[in-house]
Design a protein around this motif. Structure first.
Motif: not given
Length: 691
Positions: A374-380
């Motif tokens: 979830e956080m990886t998607l937000a960072l991307e």
């Protein structure tokens, strides 16, 4: 007995050694020469006198006299600087004369007449002038060279007071001070310039018995140095400096023909040296008048003239100055400055000053902790947003880190060298918010600053502005903000003239803007302007696997703040954190870790369950049945989202999965409906789970 050190074992030193070794009152303590094959070294060893290559090891061993017999001025100066105050140093030229005189004395013992003839020959053949005075300051000896330099008859000078012959003579001072003066410049009355060395003569009892001076006429040398100053010599002296300089330099002669250019000049103009040297000064100019030719005409320097040079028409600033020698114009020297480099350096300096002045954006993407999907998607998504000029809408619960994302987006964007302004829309009173955001003109309202004031949008020009709690804006303020986003201009309070601005807007909210639109509390057109790039930042309960990384980061940060040395949590403490729903998200996690560290003993390094405040497990927090008050334990946002999701399912199914009819029935746009369906993962196939 005087202790003597002979420096130099050549002819002069060898002769001195032979004679001094026969004098009872003189003890030669050592002989030195850098040439190990010097004849005086072997002779000294045969006399049982120490010999070596270095005079430094003897200079401080109670030496009364040092005879410098090398004839090298550098050696004489070094000995003078190193000697003790009581040590007398005889220079090479005097040592040589003394050696010759002593040699003649030795010959006189054998043959008096022959020695006398040789002595006269030596004195008459010495080119340097020599004068000797007695203790009464009367001249007792003067050689022909000295008489010639002084312009006096030899016989007229003998036995006269020295200051009658040479008023500026300092031989009396040398006798009074008992200190020699070496290589001093002296102007004579007849206009000649000499370099003289003055040495007092002191007997064995320490009494001054006279002094002598040896001097050389340097008048011709000085005149020659003054005459050799034409442009060729100037070029020779400056060439090394010019060639190594980073400044672009060109030199022309009095006719305007190129004499030399340095590598920096060829780099800026793009012309090789062969195309400039020997050619007219106009050969490298693309646009503008030749400043070399102007300076040669006017004999006056010029500064800061703009022109274009070389085939590439490089824009430069030119400074040119004339070269004048003895009142005659010999040429000119020009220095070029690349204007494009000046602009680039000025721009870099401006950006650096802005960074130093504001330092607003503190965080980067490296400061955002988490590697959950979830956080990886937000960072991307945020990194994509940073590379575009579009407005960004950060959505997420309070404490999830929306402001960190805003900082990071600005620092990753092309606006990172400009200002980053933060505004909490809920923290500024409604009556002040407009003037704070958009500024005001002089006299706009009572208490307004004279001359008016820039608003935060103007301050953020060419940078970014972060509008936190955007959902708290009133409808009139939303309308003004919409104009800024649409037209890139704003009007100050009390003003009529639009002000153009270039600002990237990053907005954030923790409320349901779609619900606010339905309740007529938020403008739908503003929503679409802000929602170009929505980024959903997941709450901590949806990325529980990030808690170990977050706690490690927070412990390191809080150790620095509290001066502690906590290393980690034990397994039971970690489990307590993993079981908690974290309604306050990362902000609450930081609070919990900080409280635990405060209550720990100063020597404790591991956080244990007893250090943590009481945390209810997730299954204990949300009870399956309602309480007496009807609350099931969920947060307000969770309840609203759950209700909205169920309502969407029912409306969508009741209109036979027709999106247009569903949106119309719900009173929302079709785009808003698509967003909500995507948000809750709803499609026709998933409806079976909600029957």
């Amino acid at each position: 007995m005087k202790r003597v050190l002979i420096v130099g074992a050549g002819k002069g030193g060898t002769a001195l050694l032979k004679l001094l070794s026969q004098v009872d009152r003189m003890q030669v303590v050592a002989v030195t020469d850098i040439n190990s094959d010097a004849p005086g070294l072997a002779l000294a060893e045969s006399y049982g006198i120490p010999a070596g290559r270095s005079w430094e090891q003897w200079i401080h061993k109670k030496i009364d006299i040092v005879i410098e017999a090398t004839g090298q001025e550098g050696v004489f100066q070094s000995i003078r600087e190193e000697r003790d105050e009581t040590t007398v140093v005889i220079p090479g030229s005097v040592a040589y004369v003394t050696a010759e005189l002593l040699e003649e004395k030795e010959a006189l013992v054998q043959k008096l007449k022959r020695q006398t003839d040789n002595q006269h020959f030596i004195l008459n053949s010495i080119h340097d002038g020599m004068i000797v005075v007695d203790h009464k300051e009367n001249i007792t000896f003067i050689n022909p060279s000295a008489a010639r330099i002084l312009g006096r008859n030899h016989q007229d000078v003998l036995h006269c007071p020295v200051q009658e012959i040479i008023p500026a003579s300092r031989l009396p001072y040398a006798m009074a001070s008992k200190h020699e003066e070496v290589n001093k410049k002296l102007e004579l009355e007849n206009g000649k310039t000499v370099v003289t060395t003055r040495i007092p003569m002191i007997d064995e009892s320490g009494s001054v018995i006279g002094a002598y001076a040896v001097f050389k006429d340097i008048t011709e040398v000085v005149h020659l140095a003054e005459e050799v100053t034409d442009l060729k010599e100037v070029k020779t002296m400056l060439e090394a400096i010019i060639q190594s300089s980073d400044e672009a330099i060109s030199v022309v002669d009095e006719n305007g023909s190129g004499l030399m250019v340095n590598p920096a000049y060829t780099r800026i103009t793009g012309l090789p040296e062969k195309d400039i040297v020997g050619k007219p000064a106009t050969v490298d100019i693309s646009e503008g008048e030749s400043m070399h030719m102007k300076v040669l005409r006017t004999r006056r320097p010029v500064r800061g003239v703009r022109m274009k040079v070389g085939p590439a028409r490089k824009d430069v600033l030119v400074n040119v100055a004339p070269v004048i020698v003895d009142g005659k114009l010999k040429g000119s020297v020009g220095v070029l400055h690349d204007v494009s480099e000046i602009k680039s350096l000025t721009s870099e300096l401006k950006r650096a000053r802005q960074i130093i002045r504001s330092l607003e954006a503190k965080y980067t993407f490296d400061d955002i902790i988490g590697d959950s999907p979830e956080m990886t998607l937000a960072l991307e998504q945020a990194k994509v947003g940073a590379r575009t000029p579009a407005s960004v809408l950060l959505r997420g619960e309070s404490g999830t880190g929306k402001e960190l994302f805003a900082h990071a987006i600005h620092n990753e964007s092309g606006r990172r060298h400009n200002k980053f302004i933060r505004v909490n829309c809920a923290a500024i009173a409604e009556s002040l918010l407009e003037s704070e955001l958009f500024g005001y003109e002089d006299g706009a309202f009572s208490g307004a600053r004279r001359g008016g004031k820039k608003g935060l949008f103007e301050e953020a020009d060419n940078g970014s502005i972060f509008l936190d709690e955007i959902g708290e804006l009133t409808l009139p303020m939303q309308a003004k903000l919409l104009r800024v986003l649409q037209e890139n201009e704003m009007i100050r309070v009390g003003g009529t003239k639009p002000v153009h601005i270039d600002v990237r807007v990053i907005a954030a909210t923790n409320i349901n803007l779609e619900k606010a639109i339905m309740n007529k509390n938020f403008r739908e057109d503003l929503y679409y302007r802000l929602n170009r790039l929505p980024i959903y930042i997941p709450p901590l309960r949806e990325r529980i696997e990030d808690i170990p990384l977050l706690t490690a980061h927070l412990i390191q940060k809080l150790n620095e703040d509290y001066g502690r040395n906590v290393t980690s949590l034990n397994g039971e403490a970690y489990q307590c954190l993993m079981d908690y729903p974290w309604p306050g998200n990362v902000r609450e996690l930081e609070n919990i870790i900080g409280r635990a560290m405060i209550y720990m003993e100063h020597t404790d390094e591991i956080i244990k369950p007893e250090h943590l405040p009481t945390l209810k497990k997730q299954e204990d927090t949300v009870e399956p049945g309602r309480t007496a008050s009807g609350w099931t334990g969920e947060t307000l946002q969770e309840a609203v989202d759950d209700y909205e999701k169920k309502l969407l399912v029912e409306a969508y199914r009741s209109h036979e999965f027709n999106k247009t009819k569903t949106a119309k029935a719900l009173g929302i746009s079709i785009r808003n409906l698509y967003y909500k369906l995507e948000k809750y993962g709803l499609d026709k196939n998933s409806m079976q789970y909600f029957s």
